[in-house]
Design a protein around this motif. Structure first.
Motif, PDB file in Angstrom:
ATOM      1  N   LYS A 286       8.972   8.822   2.130  1.00 14.24           N
ATOM      2  CA  LYS A 286       9.205   9.986   1.124  1.00 14.24           C
ATOM      3  C   LYS A 286       7.702  10.549   1.007  1.00 14.24           C
ATOM      4  O   LYS A 286       6.913  10.620   1.948  1.00 14.24           O
ATOM      5  N   LYS A 287       7.529  11.581   0.039  1.00 12.70           N
ATOM      6  CA  LYS A 287       6.494  12.487   0.008  1.00 12.70           C
ATOM      7  C   LYS A 287       5.395  11.662  -0.317  1.00 12.70           C
ATOM      8  O   LYS A 287       4.097  11.987   0.199  1.00 12.70           O
TER       9      LYS A 287
ATOM     10  N   THR B  91       0.647  -1.452   0.015  1.00 13.46           N
ATOM     11  CA  THR B  91      -0.130  -0.212   0.034  1.00 13.46           C
ATOM     12  C   THR B  91       0.752   1.301  -0.094  1.00 13.46           C
ATOM     13  O   THR B  91       0.292   2.380  -0.358  1.00 13.46           O
ATOM     14  N   GLY B  92       2.111   1.161   0.509  1.00 17.32           N
ATOM     15  CA  GLY B  92       2.859   2.236   0.707  1.00 17.32           C
ATOM     16  C   GLY B  92       2.735   3.252   1.762  1.00 17.32           C
ATOM     17  O   GLY B  92       3.021   4.444   1.615  1.00 17.32           O
ATOM     18  N   SER B  93       1.961   2.941   2.541  1.00 16.70           N
ATOM     19  CA  SER B  93       1.283   3.457   3.696  1.00 16.70           C
ATOM     20  C   SER B  93       1.082   2.690   4.805  1.00 16.70           C
ATOM     21  O   SER B  93       0.520   1.800   4.979  1.00 16.70           O
ATOM     22  N   ILE B  94       1.596   3.297   5.979  1.00 18.69           N
ATOM     23  CA  ILE B  94       1.106   2.702   7.473  1.00 18.69           C
ATOM     24  C   ILE B  94      -0.524   2.659   7.438  1.00 18.69           C
ATOM     25  O   ILE B  94      -0.843   1.825   8.045  1.00 18.69           O
TER      26      ILE B  94
ATOM     27  N   TYR C 169       5.774   5.386   1.826  1.00 17.90           N
ATOM     28  CA  TYR C 169       7.131   4.469   2.251  1.00 17.90           C
ATOM     29  C   TYR C 169       7.454   3.957   0.699  1.00 17.90           C
ATOM     30  O   TYR C 169       6.668   3.371   0.260  1.00 17.90           O
ATOM     31  N   GLU C 170       8.639   3.819   0.457  1.00 14.26           N
ATOM     32  CA  GLU C 170       9.362   3.041  -0.294  1.00 14.26           C
ATOM     33  C   GLU C 170      10.417   2.014   0.394  1.00 14.26           C
ATOM     34  O   GLU C 170      10.864   2.441   1.267  1.00 14.26           O
ATOM     35  N   LEU C 171      10.326   0.730  -0.400  1.00 17.94           N
ATOM     36  CA  LEU C 171      11.359  -0.374   0.155  1.00 17.94           C
ATOM     37  C   LEU C 171      12.756   0.276  -0.052  1.00 17.94           C
ATOM     38  O   LEU C 171      13.037   0.531  -1.413  1.00 17.94           O
ATOM     39  N   THR C 172      13.600  -0.125   0.757  1.00 16.28           N
ATOM     40  CA  THR C 172      15.041   0.149   0.677  1.00 16.28           C
ATOM     41  C   THR C 172      15.598  -1.458  -0.133  1.00 16.28           C
ATOM     42  O   THR C 172      14.508  -2.312  -0.139  1.00 16.28           O
ATOM     43  N   PRO C 173      16.654  -1.483  -0.499  1.00  9.70           N
ATOM     44  CA  PRO C 173      17.259  -2.814  -1.037  1.00  9.70           C
ATOM     45  C   PRO C 173      16.861  -3.936  -0.182  1.00  9.70           C
ATOM     46  O   PRO C 173      16.533  -4.879  -0.523  1.00  9.70           O
ATOM     47  N   ALA C 174      17.143  -3.692   1.167  1.00 11.61           N
ATOM     48  CA  ALA C 174      16.911  -4.708   2.142  1.00 11.61           C
ATOM     49  C   ALA C 174      15.515  -4.816   2.220  1.00 11.61           C
ATOM     50  O   ALA C 174      14.906  -6.240   2.356  1.00 11.61           O
ATOM     51  N   GLY C 175      14.518  -3.803   2.026  1.00 11.49           N
ATOM     52  CA  GLY C 175      13.311  -4.061   2.284  1.00 11.49           C
ATOM     53  C   GLY C 175      12.740  -5.002   1.147  1.00 11.49           C
ATOM     54  O   GLY C 175      11.841  -5.892   1.057  1.00 11.49           O
ATOM     55  N   GLU C 176      13.298  -4.813  -0.024  1.00  5.99           N
ATOM     56  CA  GLU C 176      12.735  -5.395  -1.413  1.00  5.99           C
ATOM     57  C   GLU C 176      13.116  -7.126  -1.207  1.00  5.99           C
ATOM     58  O   GLU C 176      12.393  -7.710  -1.529  1.00  5.99           O
TER      59      GLU C 176
END
Length: 289
Positions: A51-52, A15-18, A55-62
């Motif tokens: 981010k504005k 979802t890109g959102s908490i 939320y975006e994934l970091t490499p570790a998150g991906e």
């Protein structure tokens, strides 16, 4: 790692959102935020970047997202295989469709099925987006498409015609003046959006809707045309066709489900019932008055 943490993480990643993740899982915003912070601390890496746009994934998150998705699919696969062997004429049946379809032509059909099978607990899930049958957001989906997903099985219930509609007063005035029609912007699906763009020849509209029922309400209160399924437009006495249905806009009405549910009795029962019920009203779907 705790599966509940991974489940929350996947919801945030998707979802890109908490907040959106919390709503989708019906938990508190603070719970998701706290568990994400705890997961990052436990793993010793940053998984999410604020981010504005969200939320975006970091490499570790991906990396974690891919691993967690594989785990999720294994869990769903086991669950679906167990459910697939269910031979009861009772239990839950989750059916996904759009609000317009459910409240219009389908509700009397659903009601009759419930009368015939009172021990089946029906859940109607309405959304303009395609819910995931693989991830068990629903057991059955009723969708308008000419290209059903290859990873699902099912049957075509019928064919739905589409036409341009406006309110009767507006169409009468339009005919009297011989004027060029205005169009409402419709974004409920890619089909209606593309057809509207082709017919109107403009890129921007002054008013947009993302739902068929909202489009019908808008047409009755303001000047303009919009495409509607004939099964919806024809049943409203305040609306009138601007032109006959175009066969090139016909869409198949499909009933789809995951292959693991093909031997579930209540799924088979509902499929066969829907085939017969839609066959009785196929003239309405085709706009044959």
């Amino acid at each position: 790692m705790n599966w509940d943490d991974l489940r929350l993480f996947l919801a945030v990643a998707r979802t890109g959102s908490i907040s959106a993740a919390a709503r989708s899982l019906k938990v508190q915003h603070s719970t998701v935020s706290r568990r994400m912070s705890g997961l990052e601390k436990k793993l010793g890496v940053r998984l999410l970047e604020r981010k504005k746009s969200g939320y975006e994934l970091t490499p570790a998150g991906e990396t974690l997202r891919l691993a967690a998705s594989n785990i999720e699919h294994e869990i769903f696969d086991v669950d679906a295989r167990l459910l697939g062997g269910d031979t009861k004429l009772s239990g839950e049946l989750h059916i996904a469709t759009t609000t317009a379809m459910a409240s219009g032509v389908l509700m009397p059909i659903f009601s009759r099925f419930k009368e015939l099978h009172p021990d089946v607990e029906m859940h109607i899930v309405c959304s303009n987006r395609n819910v995931s049958l693989v991830e068990r957001e629903a057991d059955i989906a009723i969708r308008q498409t000419n290209t059903p997903p290859k990873n699902l099985i099912g049957c075509q219930l019928g064919t739905m015609a589409t036409a341009a509609y406006g309110n009767r007063e507006y169409l009468g005035d339009l005919e009297a003046r011989g004027a060029k029609p205005e169009w409402l912007g419709v974004s409920c699906c890619g089909f209606h959006r593309n057809w509207t763009k082709k017919a109107s020849g403009v890129k921007r509209h002054g008013f947009y809707t993302d739902d068929v029922l909202l489009t019908m309400a808008a047409l009755k209160t303001m000047p303009g045309l919009a495409y509607l399924p004939c099964a919806d437009g024809d049943r409203d006495p305040e609306l009138k066709r601007y032109a006959p249905p175009d066969p090139e806009m016909n869409l198949g009405l499909w009933l789809l489900y995951h292959p693991d549910l093909q031997h579930t009795v209540r799924v088979q029962l509902f499929r066969d019932y829907m085939l017969a019920a839609i066959g009785d009203i196929d003239h309405l779907l085709l706009g044959e008055r």
